[in-house]
Design a protein around this motif. Sequence first.
Motif, mmCIF file in Angstrom:
data_model
loop_
_atom_site.group_PDB
_atom_site.id
_atom_site.type_symbol
_atom_site.label_atom_id
_atom_site.label_comp_id
_atom_site.label_asym_id
_atom_site.label_seq_id
_atom_site.Cartn_x
_atom_site.Cartn_y
_atom_site.Cartn_z
ATOM 1 N N LEU A 110 0.876 -1.175 0.000
ATOM 2 C CA LEU A 110 0.000 0.000 0.000
ATOM 3 C C LEU A 110 0.914 1.225 0.000
ATOM 4 N N PRO A 111 0.802 2.100 -1.017
ATOM 5 C CA PRO A 111 1.859 3.091 -1.200
ATOM 6 C C PRO A 111 1.815 4.283 -0.235
ATOM 7 N N PHE A 112 0.739 4.470 0.467
ATOM 8 C CA PHE A 112 0.677 5.581 1.426
ATOM 9 C C PHE A 112 -0.351 5.226 2.492
ATOM 10 N N GLU A 113 -0.249 5.894 3.627
ATOM 11 C CA GLU A 113 -1.220 5.672 4.687
ATOM 12 C C GLU A 113 -2.483 6.453 4.357
ATOM 13 N N VAL A 114 -3.592 5.757 4.252
ATOM 14 C CA VAL A 114 -4.843 6.414 3.884
ATOM 15 C C VAL A 114 -5.372 7.188 5.090
ATOM 16 N N ALA A 115 -5.572 8.484 4.924
ATOM 17 C CA ALA A 115 -6.125 9.307 6.018
ATOM 18 C C ALA A 115 -7.650 9.103 6.003
ATOM 19 N N ASP A 116 -8.420 10.002 5.414
ATOM 20 C CA ASP A 116 -9.854 9.747 5.272
ATOM 21 C C ASP A 116 -10.148 9.224 3.871
ATOM 22 N N TYR A 117 -11.080 8.293 3.796
ATOM 23 C CA TYR A 117 -11.492 7.724 2.507
ATOM 24 C C TYR A 117 -12.946 8.104 2.243
ATOM 25 N N VAL A 118 -13.181 8.737 1.122
ATOM 26 C CA VAL A 118 -14.527 9.153 0.723
ATOM 27 C C VAL A 118 -14.863 8.490 -0.603
ATOM 28 N N ASP A 119 -16.092 8.037 -0.740
ATOM 29 C CA ASP A 119 -16.527 7.425 -1.988
ATOM 30 C C ASP A 119 -17.679 8.244 -2.563
ATOM 31 N N PHE A 120 -17.536 8.639 -3.823
ATOM 32 C CA PHE A 120 -18.601 9.405 -4.483
ATOM 33 C C PHE A 120 -19.507 8.489 -5.325
ATOM 34 N N TYR A 121 -20.338 9.098 -6.117
ATOM 35 C CA TYR A 121 -21.432 8.383 -6.814
ATOM 36 C C TYR A 121 -21.664 9.164 -8.094
ATOM 37 N N ALA A 122 -20.574 9.327 -8.864
ATOM 38 C CA ALA A 122 -20.503 10.394 -9.859
ATOM 39 C C ALA A 122 -20.871 9.993 -11.278
ATOM 40 N N SER A 123 -21.194 8.722 -11.505
ATOM 41 C CA SER A 123 -21.580 8.284 -12.853
ATOM 42 C C SER A 123 -23.094 8.340 -12.992
ATOM 43 N N GLU A 124 -23.569 9.150 -13.915
ATOM 44 C CA GLU A 124 -25.019 9.231 -14.115
ATOM 45 C C GLU A 124 -25.583 7.894 -14.607
ATOM 46 N N ASN A 125 -24.840 7.220 -15.470
ATOM 47 C CA ASN A 125 -25.333 5.925 -15.954
ATOM 48 C C ASN A 125 -25.489 4.937 -14.799
ATOM 49 N N ALA A 127 -25.861 5.648 -11.550
ATOM 50 C CA ALA A 127 -26.933 6.061 -10.636
ATOM 51 C C ALA A 127 -28.311 5.756 -11.243
ATOM 52 N N ARG A 128 -28.438 5.961 -12.563
ATOM 53 C CA ARG A 128 -29.719 5.637 -13.213
ATOM 54 C C ARG A 128 -29.988 4.130 -13.185
ATOM 55 N N ASN A 129 -28.954 3.340 -13.444
ATOM 56 C CA ASN A 129 -29.142 1.882 -13.401
ATOM 57 C C ASN A 129 -29.578 1.433 -12.013
ATOM 58 N N VAL A 130 -28.886 1.940 -10.984
ATOM 59 C CA VAL A 130 -29.216 1.560 -9.612
ATOM 60 C C VAL A 130 -30.645 1.982 -9.274
ATOM 61 N N GLY A 131 -31.013 3.203 -9.679
ATOM 62 C CA GLY A 131 -32.367 3.673 -9.436
ATOM 63 C C GLY A 131 -33.408 2.770 -10.109
ATOM 64 N N LEU A 335 -8.001 9.984 0.475
ATOM 65 C CA LEU A 335 -8.292 9.266 -0.770
ATOM 66 C C LEU A 335 -9.769 9.431 -1.062
ATOM 67 N N TYR A 336 -10.086 9.881 -2.275
ATOM 68 C CA TYR A 336 -11.516 9.905 -2.609
ATOM 69 C C TYR A 336 -11.715 9.257 -3.969
ATOM 70 N N ALA A 337 -12.792 8.485 -4.044
ATOM 71 C CA ALA A 337 -13.030 7.671 -5.228
ATOM 72 C C ALA A 337 -14.259 8.167 -5.969
ATOM 73 N N SER A 338 -14.284 7.858 -7.246
ATOM 74 C CA SER A 338 -15.285 8.397 -8.168
ATOM 75 C C SER A 338 -16.677 7.814 -7.968
ATOM 76 N N GLY A 339 -16.754 6.638 -7.362
ATOM 77 C CA GLY A 339 -17.974 5.838 -7.484
ATOM 78 C C GLY A 339 -17.870 4.988 -8.739
ATOM 79 N N THR A 340 -18.740 3.985 -8.806
ATOM 80 C CA THR A 340 -18.729 3.052 -9.934
ATOM 81 C C THR A 340 -18.752 3.788 -11.265
ATOM 82 N N VAL A 341 -17.839 3.397 -12.144
ATOM 83 C CA VAL A 341 -17.798 3.973 -13.487
ATOM 84 C C VAL A 341 -18.634 3.090 -14.416
ATOM 85 N N SER A 342 -19.708 3.641 -14.942
ATOM 86 C CA SER A 342 -20.528 2.911 -15.904
ATOM 87 C C SER A 342 -20.795 3.793 -17.106
ATOM 88 N N GLY A 343 -20.554 3.245 -18.295
ATOM 89 C CA GLY A 343 -20.878 3.953 -19.523
ATOM 90 C C GLY A 343 -22.317 3.686 -19.923
#
Lengths: 406, 406
Positions: A110-125, A127-131, A335-343
């Motif tokens: 693991l290349p660095f010590e993770v301080a806070d980890y946040v996960d986003f939900y940024a793919s409209e495709n 979010a629409r699929n999940v909905g 570290l913050y992540a994009s959320g699932t990437v869906s096209g």
Amino acid sequence: MPSFDVPEGDPFGPHNLPYGVFSRSGSDSGARTVGVRLGDQVLDAGAAARALASPYASLLSRPTLGPLLAAGRTTWSDVRRALTTWVTVPSHRETIAPFLHPLSSVALHLPFEVADYVDFYASENHARNVGRIFRPDATEPLTPNWKHLPIGYHGRSGTVVVSGTDVARPSGQRKSPTDPAPVFGPSVRLDIEAEVGFVVGVPSPMGSPVPLSSFREHVFGLCLLNDWSARDLQSWEYVPLGPFLGKSFATSVSAWITPLDALDEARVSPPERTHPLLPYLDDSAEDPYGYDLRISVAVNGHVVSEPPFSTMYWTAAQQLAHLTVNGASLRTGDLYASGTVSGPAPDQRGSLLELTWNGRDPLALPTGERAFLEDGDEVTLTAWAPGPHGTRVGLGEVRGRVRPAG
Amino acid sequence: MPSFDVPEGDPFGPHNLPYGVFSRSGSDSGARTVGVRLGDQVLDAGAAARALASPYASLLSRPTLGPLLAAGRTTWSDVRRALTTWVTVPSHRETIAPFLHPLSSVALHLPFEVADYVDFYASENHARNVGRIFRPDATEPLTPNWKHLPIGYHGRSGTVVVSGTDVARPSGQRKSPTDPAPVFGPSVRLDIEAEVGFVVGVPSPMGSPVPLSSFREHVFGLCLLNDWSARDLQSWEYVPLGPFLGKSFATSVSAWITPLDALDEARVSPPERTHPLLPYLDDSAEDPYGYDLRISVAVNGHVVSEPPFSTMYWTAAQQLAHLTVNGASLRTGDLYASGTVSGPAPDQRGSLLELTWNGRDPLALPTGERAFLEDGDEVTLTAWAPGPHGTRVGLGEVRGRVRPAG
């Protein structure tokens, strides 16, 4: 740019130079130190810097990327320029050679010590699929806030693990609508989420929001990320305070952090905004921070999806601006992540939930049908981006195998 | 147990001995070190240990409680026994005296580095109040999962601050149901949540759930905690992934960590369980880990509520068992909080949201009417618990003043 031992067109050529932390079992009782990937080799960056009497020797001779991350953009650029020289200028060849090790001979950490980890939900495709999957009768699959802010939540930084780490199937409570009471046991709907993670280098104090224009001053680079998800645990627990045990058992990241500087050719405008944005999120007059990353998701070596990161509605710069607009501080290693990437296409979805439409349409793999993951399954995310002069910039892979519940 | 300079009946007498980290502005350029509270004084525990040639001198001469937290229960008990001797046995008086400093002469710091921060939702009274306020038409105010698992979520560990730190009013998006679009600005519904936080000392590896019976092996002690909440930000953002910016701007903790060993007389059985529990949460055959803590909430010095922690439905042992049942690991410095503590009576509610019924019934304070917090307001949480022989064990206060939005 010729460089020794890297074939023409290699996505990890000298135009890339991602950073990681490695150790060699034989040497110095396996001490960890900063490595830079070059083709199928790892450059011991600290040893090279010392041999070349570089001013960055100390920064690169550490067991973590932390000090480099904290050093800031000017140093990031200077170090990258120095490394580029070392691996491309022929006169350095003899000096550098002893510090290049085959990838296959080192352990990556693991290349660095993770301080806070946040996960986003940024793919409209996504979010629409999940909905559509979970609220099939709703007229609008997106929640009312979705187009106004990048929805996110905090995850567990203590269970972020490096690529190659096995992931034990989590146990927990689940309850289907027809069960009279919840039952306990290993998750029966274990899933992945193909994401991109952004690594914060330079901290910010409490009370000082980071505007869109300061994204590059704080964010060092990015990695691939698999946000393992137990859908059955998640769906029973998540109302009203969000995902918890359905996610917190493990999050895998690539061993290599690709500096933003390696991805300038991959920058693209995000999709057209369909709703007006509040000023702190309005990037219409800013440099665009979409990225054209072509992700590939493989289960047991078989590619099941190719999610295009360029389709993400919210950019990493917007996410950082949102995350801090309430005055929340940043720390080195956040570290913050994009959320699932869906096209938009069915074969561009970044989770099995979407690929199998919640299990209704199992995938036919050479290793058998899959609705969700089975014990022993190995999931691998890879990605590349357009680089300078027609090259490709490779991102480090994220690989993880499912172990049976303990 | 006589002890010098502590009045009979002082809740911070030698039966308590909570730990913190302090510095003195005049000495060693304000170096931080471990302190133990005794009445209105702080014992420099490391200096005392060195003077007495204690084997714990090194553990107590650190700028953080981290190493002590990691040392484990046997050491925790041994150190406590040693400290008790030092402050009660007359022959130590002369040796110890130079290392006692008036509380008013020292600065208190965040006593440990917070690893992951989790917030639960463990008060049935609170959850019912929130359900009734936000879903007035629902027949059942609790969500279906509430009685089956302690609902929790991850918060931002980087914005946990020590008591006495001012808190800037956060800005962000809000949207009332009648607004056509969200608006941006300083929160107009800034609130508090009176909570108790539990501090993890001994880590656990990934894949190894911590059973109810191991609670004491991992948890060192507890603190008071104010989970500042911007209700307007929270209500717009929280569907579907939970609270984010409405909470992440600041969480205040007391400077003193009370060891579990000081609270054995305060242990009580939790309320009767109305639903059968899955085995990993069933504490009917375990030692009870409810705690009889009497909390007091004051706004600008005026007590507005006295929430009784003994009414919490889920115990800290159950929360730890739930948090790890999916295999999530623990780290030294993990902090998890109870959620708002609210008793059954109107004057036992731990948030202004409940006390004013979402602003409908403002509080009449000597400093004016309050629906939510105004700039300049100071909130103070204090608490005590029954100790041995009729004594009281005081918990460290959590104090914070609202600064105007920046």
